[in-house]
Design an enzyme around this catalytic site. Structure first.
Site, PDB file in Angstrom:
ATOM      1  N   ALA A  48      53.724  35.269 157.285  1.00 35.33           N
ATOM      2  CA  ALA A  48      52.646  34.675 158.089  1.00 35.33           C
ATOM      3  C   ALA A  48      52.085  35.569 159.186  1.00 35.33           C
ATOM      4  O   ALA A  48      51.268  35.107 159.977  1.00 35.33           O
ATOM      5  CB  ALA A  48      53.177  33.390 158.730  1.00 35.33           C
ATOM      6  N   THR A  50      50.598  38.909 159.136  1.00 41.66           N
ATOM      7  CA  THR A  50      49.489  39.860 158.951  1.00 41.66           C
ATOM      8  C   THR A  50      48.709  39.474 157.685  1.00 41.66           C
ATOM      9  O   THR A  50      49.148  38.606 156.920  1.00 41.66           O
ATOM     10  CB  THR A  50      50.003  41.317 158.758  1.00 41.66           C
ATOM     11  OG1 THR A  50      50.921  41.339 157.672  1.00 41.66           O
ATOM     12  CG2 THR A  50      50.690  41.853 160.000  1.00 41.66           C
ATOM     13  N   ALA A 139      54.669  40.226 151.185  1.00 37.92           N
ATOM     14  CA  ALA A 139      54.475  41.480 150.449  1.00 37.92           C
ATOM     15  C   ALA A 139      55.486  42.449 151.034  1.00 37.92           C
ATOM     16  O   ALA A 139      55.396  42.803 152.205  1.00 37.92           O
ATOM     17  CB  ALA A 139      53.057  42.003 150.631  1.00 37.92           C
ATOM     18  N   TYR A 223      46.361  39.437 142.493  1.00 38.54           N
ATOM     19  CA  TYR A 223      45.158  40.256 142.396  1.00 38.54           C
ATOM     20  C   TYR A 223      44.957  40.667 140.951  1.00 38.54           C
ATOM     21  O   TYR A 223      45.925  40.891 140.222  1.00 38.54           O
ATOM     22  CB  TYR A 223      45.280  41.505 143.297  1.00 38.54           C
ATOM     23  CG  TYR A 223      44.027  42.336 143.283  1.00 38.54           C
ATOM     24  CD1 TYR A 223      42.845  41.838 143.811  1.00 38.54           C
ATOM     25  CD2 TYR A 223      44.009  43.601 142.701  1.00 38.54           C
ATOM     26  CE1 TYR A 223      41.676  42.584 143.770  1.00 38.54           C
ATOM     27  CE2 TYR A 223      42.844  44.357 142.664  1.00 38.54           C
ATOM     28  CZ  TYR A 223      41.679  43.838 143.199  1.00 38.54           C
ATOM     29  OH  TYR A 223      40.520  44.571 143.146  1.00 38.54           O
ATOM     30  N   TYR A 233      47.180  48.553 138.790  1.00 38.54           N
ATOM     31  CA  TYR A 233      47.481  47.227 139.345  1.00 38.54           C
ATOM     32  C   TYR A 233      47.820  46.186 138.259  1.00 38.54           C
ATOM     33  O   TYR A 233      48.988  45.957 137.979  1.00 38.54           O
ATOM     34  CB  TYR A 233      46.353  46.733 140.280  1.00 38.54           C
ATOM     35  CG  TYR A 233      46.921  45.704 141.235  1.00 38.54           C
ATOM     36  CD1 TYR A 233      47.288  46.053 142.526  1.00 38.54           C
ATOM     37  CD2 TYR A 233      47.183  44.400 140.813  1.00 38.54           C
ATOM     38  CE1 TYR A 233      47.885  45.133 143.375  1.00 38.54           C
ATOM     39  CE2 TYR A 233      47.776  43.472 141.639  1.00 38.54           C
ATOM     40  CZ  TYR A 233      48.117  43.835 142.925  1.00 38.54           C
ATOM     41  OH  TYR A 233      48.717  42.917 143.750  1.00 38.54           O
ATOM     42  N   LYS A 242      53.211  40.250 139.220  1.00 37.08           N
ATOM     43  CA  LYS A 242      52.210  39.193 139.382  1.00 37.08           C
ATOM     44  C   LYS A 242      52.183  38.254 138.170  1.00 37.08           C
ATOM     45  O   LYS A 242      51.905  37.070 138.304  1.00 37.08           O
ATOM     46  CB  LYS A 242      50.818  39.800 139.641  1.00 37.08           C
ATOM     47  CG  LYS A 242      50.700  40.521 140.982  1.00 37.08           C
ATOM     48  CD  LYS A 242      50.987  39.614 142.173  1.00 37.08           C
ATOM     49  CE  LYS A 242      50.767  40.298 143.507  1.00 37.08           C
ATOM     50  NZ  LYS A 242      51.256  39.484 144.653  1.00 37.08           N
TER      51      LYS A 242
HETATM   52  P1  NAD Z   1      50.609  42.187 154.400  1.00 34.47           P
HETATM   53  O1  NAD Z   1      51.418  43.426 154.353  1.00 34.47           O
HETATM   54  O2  NAD Z   1      49.480  42.132 155.361  1.00 34.47           O
HETATM   55  O3  NAD Z   1      51.567  40.928 154.720  1.00 34.47           O
HETATM   56  C1  NAD Z   1      52.870  40.818 154.278  1.00 34.47           C
HETATM   57  C2  NAD Z   1      53.625  39.749 155.040  1.00 34.47           C
HETATM   58  O4  NAD Z   1      54.947  39.638 154.475  1.00 34.47           O
HETATM   59  C3  NAD Z   1      53.830  40.040 156.539  1.00 34.47           C
HETATM   60  O5  NAD Z   1      53.720  38.831 157.261  1.00 34.47           O
HETATM   61  C4  NAD Z   1      55.266  40.547 156.591  1.00 34.47           C
HETATM   62  O6  NAD Z   1      55.918  40.337 157.844  1.00 34.47           O
HETATM   63  C5  NAD Z   1      55.897  39.667 155.528  1.00 34.47           C
HETATM   64  N1  NAD Z   1      57.150  40.209 155.015  1.00 34.47           N
HETATM   65  C6  NAD Z   1      57.405  41.395 154.428  1.00 34.47           C
HETATM   66  N2  NAD Z   1      58.708  41.500 154.095  1.00 34.47           N
HETATM   67  C7  NAD Z   1      59.292  40.343 154.497  1.00 34.47           C
HETATM   68  C8  NAD Z   1      60.621  39.836 154.454  1.00 34.47           C
HETATM   69  N3  NAD Z   1      61.632  40.527 153.901  1.00 34.47           N
HETATM   70  N4  NAD Z   1      60.851  38.625 154.997  1.00 34.47           N
HETATM   71  C9  NAD Z   1      59.859  37.889 155.563  1.00 34.47           C
HETATM   72  N5  NAD Z   1      58.582  38.312 155.617  1.00 34.47           N
HETATM   73  C10 NAD Z   1      58.307  39.512 155.089  1.00 34.47           C
HETATM   74  O7  NAD Z   1      50.140  41.950 152.914  1.00 34.47           O
HETATM   75  P2  NAD Z   1      48.937  41.153 152.228  1.00 34.47           P
HETATM   76  O8  NAD Z   1      48.027  42.154 151.620  1.00 34.47           O
HETATM   77  O9  NAD Z   1      48.378  40.093 153.097  1.00 34.47           O
HETATM   78  O10 NAD Z   1      49.716  40.498 151.001  1.00 34.47           O
HETATM   79  C11 NAD Z   1      50.050  39.135 150.916  1.00 34.47           C
HETATM   80  C12 NAD Z   1      49.926  38.685 149.466  1.00 34.47           C
HETATM   81  O11 NAD Z   1      48.552  38.765 149.080  1.00 34.47           O
HETATM   82  C13 NAD Z   1      50.713  39.537 148.473  1.00 34.47           C
HETATM   83  O12 NAD Z   1      51.228  38.706 147.468  1.00 34.47           O
HETATM   84  C14 NAD Z   1      49.636  40.446 147.898  1.00 34.47           C
HETATM   85  O13 NAD Z   1      49.955  40.944 146.616  1.00 34.47           O
HETATM   86  C15 NAD Z   1      48.473  39.469 147.847  1.00 34.47           C
HETATM   87  N6  NAD Z   1      47.130  40.061 147.695  1.00 34.47           N
HETATM   88  C16 NAD Z   1      46.710  41.088 148.494  1.00 34.47           C
HETATM   89  C17 NAD Z   1      45.446  41.648 148.281  1.00 34.47           C
HETATM   90  C18 NAD Z   1      44.938  42.783 149.123  1.00 34.47           C
HETATM   91  O14 NAD Z   1      43.963  43.426 148.744  1.00 34.47           O
HETATM   92  N7  NAD Z   1      45.514  43.049 150.263  1.00 34.47           N
HETATM   93  C19 NAD Z   1      44.604  41.133 147.279  1.00 34.47           C
HETATM   94  C20 NAD Z   1      45.046  40.056 146.513  1.00 34.47           C
HETATM   95  C21 NAD Z   1      46.318  39.539 146.715  1.00 34.47           C
END
Ligand code: NAD
Length: 384
Positions: A48, A50, A139, A223, A233, A242
């Site tokens: 939650a 970032t 992530a 994604y 990807y 995924k």
């Molecule tokens: P991000 O790095 O901004 O956020 C990751 C979050 O996971 C953070 O809050 C972090 O503290 C938390 N985290 C990491 N390891 C942890 C652990 N061991 N315990 C508890 N919390 C933990 O990443 P994001 O890009 O927002 O990714 C979130 C999801 O969205 C992922 O499933 C990603 O594949 C998906 N997604 C991302 C994109 C993109 O372009 N960024 C596109 C589509 C889907």
């Protein structure tokens, strides 16, 4: 202390507390301006702090009027080292939410662990009784399993190596990269870290503890992207994870049909986050996507995506033939993808500023760590 950005490759090792606060404030302001919709009032967000998870937490609070529990893995400040951006984001969010009368409790630690699940279940029991929505947005690069071993995820291809253009984020140069093939063990480990197993563990633990409300909804993020990114990807090692995530959604909905659980995958847009910056080829693709989508008036950031997910797509149950919510609908529109395909072969170090939105990429990158906000005084001393 005066806090300055220290960028190393695709990561910034410092974060600005006031800038992170500004990032959260802006996301909240966006939702407040858009207004409220009907939705769950007790929401757990795992991951939650970032990116999409933080935006989800903000969108359900200010889009549904929900109370939230957030789980993340962040570092607090130590000596002259700043805390991580997610740590500052979480503190800022808690403050804003409290001022606006919303409950927001956060847990910092390993979301994969049994202990974290137990702590959160205790909090739900004592503070809410039950949870109505669970967003899984973790992530992570690695996961420590119950037996104490740690496995890592890899960003590699499956089957054969893949060579294509990429951007060197240290120099903004367009170079070529060859992405190596993942072996069976690396694929299995990537699925362990980024697949649906831990999501399922959370849902099972919540249900067994009796804290998952009837007809609850749970979401995880995925994604797909256009063909140019498929080898790295969708069809790569992360794509296998995924697929597992998707299969888990189907399995959870079936298995918990008795209590009316609905598990969904939301396929989101490619955006600059701490996780996506680490993927080869994707940052170059993102800079082209930003350029085209901004020109077409279709660009969205995490908060625009998540507000649209919760107050529109999910409420209207607008899904594709495989039951997925498609927030990548605008990214994958023909007019957007045709323009990108038209410039992909032409783009070089010399013309990247013309074809790609490199400035937009870096603007988002710095803002992720609380820098480059025009209304934050970066000369001022801040308490880290
Ligand atoms: P991000 O790095 O901004 O956020 C990751 C979050 O996971 C953070 O809050 C972090 O503290 C938390 N985290 C990491 N390891 C942890 C652990 N061991 N315990 C508890 N919390 C933990 O990443 P994001 O890009 O927002 O990714 C979130 C999801 O969205 C992922 O499933 C990603 O594949 C998906 N997604 C991302 C994109 C993109 O372009 N960024 C596109 C589509 C889907």
């Amino acid at each position: 202390m005066i806090v300055e950005p220290k960028v190393k490759g695709f990561i910034c090792t410092t974060a600005h507390p006031e800038g992170c606060r500004e990032s959260v404030r802006r996301q909240i302001a966006y939702c407040k301006e858009k207004g409220m919709a009907e939705g769950p009032k007790k929401v757990l967000v795992i991951g939650a702090s970032t990116g999409y998870g933080l935006a989800s937490r903000i969108a359900v609070t200010y889009g549904y009027g929900a109370d939230t529990i957030g789980v993340a893995f962040e570092k607090e400040a130590k000596g002259k080292r700043t805390a991580t951006a997610g740590w500052y984001n979480t503190k800022a969010f808690e403050q804003f939410a409290a001022e606006d009368g919303y409950y927001a409790r956060s847990f910092n630690g390993d979301g994969f662990s049994k202990e974290m699940k137990e702590q959160v279940i205790e909090a739900i029991k004592s503070d809410w009784g039950q949870v109505e929505m669970v967003v899984y947005s973790m992530a992570a690069p690695r996961r420590t399993l119950a037996d104490g071993t740690t496995v890592s995820s890899v960003l590699k291809t499956v089957g054969q190596e893949f060579t294509n253009k990429t951007i060197d984020l240290r120099t903004n140069e367009i170079t070529e990269v060859t992405v190596p093939v993942a072996n069976e063990e690396e694929i299995a480990n990537t699925v362990k870290v980024m697949g649906g197993e831990d999501w399922e563990d959370w849902i099972r633990a919540l249900a067994e503890a009796g804290v998952l409300a009837d007809n609850a909804v749970t979401l995880a993020y995925s994604y797909i992207g256009p063909v140019v990114t498929h080898a790295i990807y969708k069809d790569g090692s992360i794509g296998q994870a995924k697929k597992h995530l998707y299969d888990t959604a189907v399995k959870l909905t079936k298995e918990f049909a008795g209590i009316g659980l609905q598990a969904h995958i939301s396929v989101n847009k490619a955006l600059v986050t701490q996780s996506s910056a680490a993927i080869p080829i994707v940052p170059l693709y993102i800079s082209l996507v930003y350029k085209v989508m901004k020109e077409e008036g279709l660009h969205e950031g995490c908060i625009e995506q998540m507000y649209r997910l919760f107050t529109d797509k999910l409420l209207n149950k607008e899904m594709d033939s495989e039951g997925r919510l498609r927030l990548d609908d605008w990214e994958l529109q023909d007019n957007v993808q045709e323009k990108i395909a038209g410039v992909w072969d032409k783009v070089t170090t010399e013309n990247i500023q013309e074809y790609g939105d490199i400035d937009g990429y870096w603007e988002d990158f710095y803002q992720m760590f609380g820098f480059h906000y025009d209304n934050v005084d970066y000369e001022a001393d801040v308490e880290i």
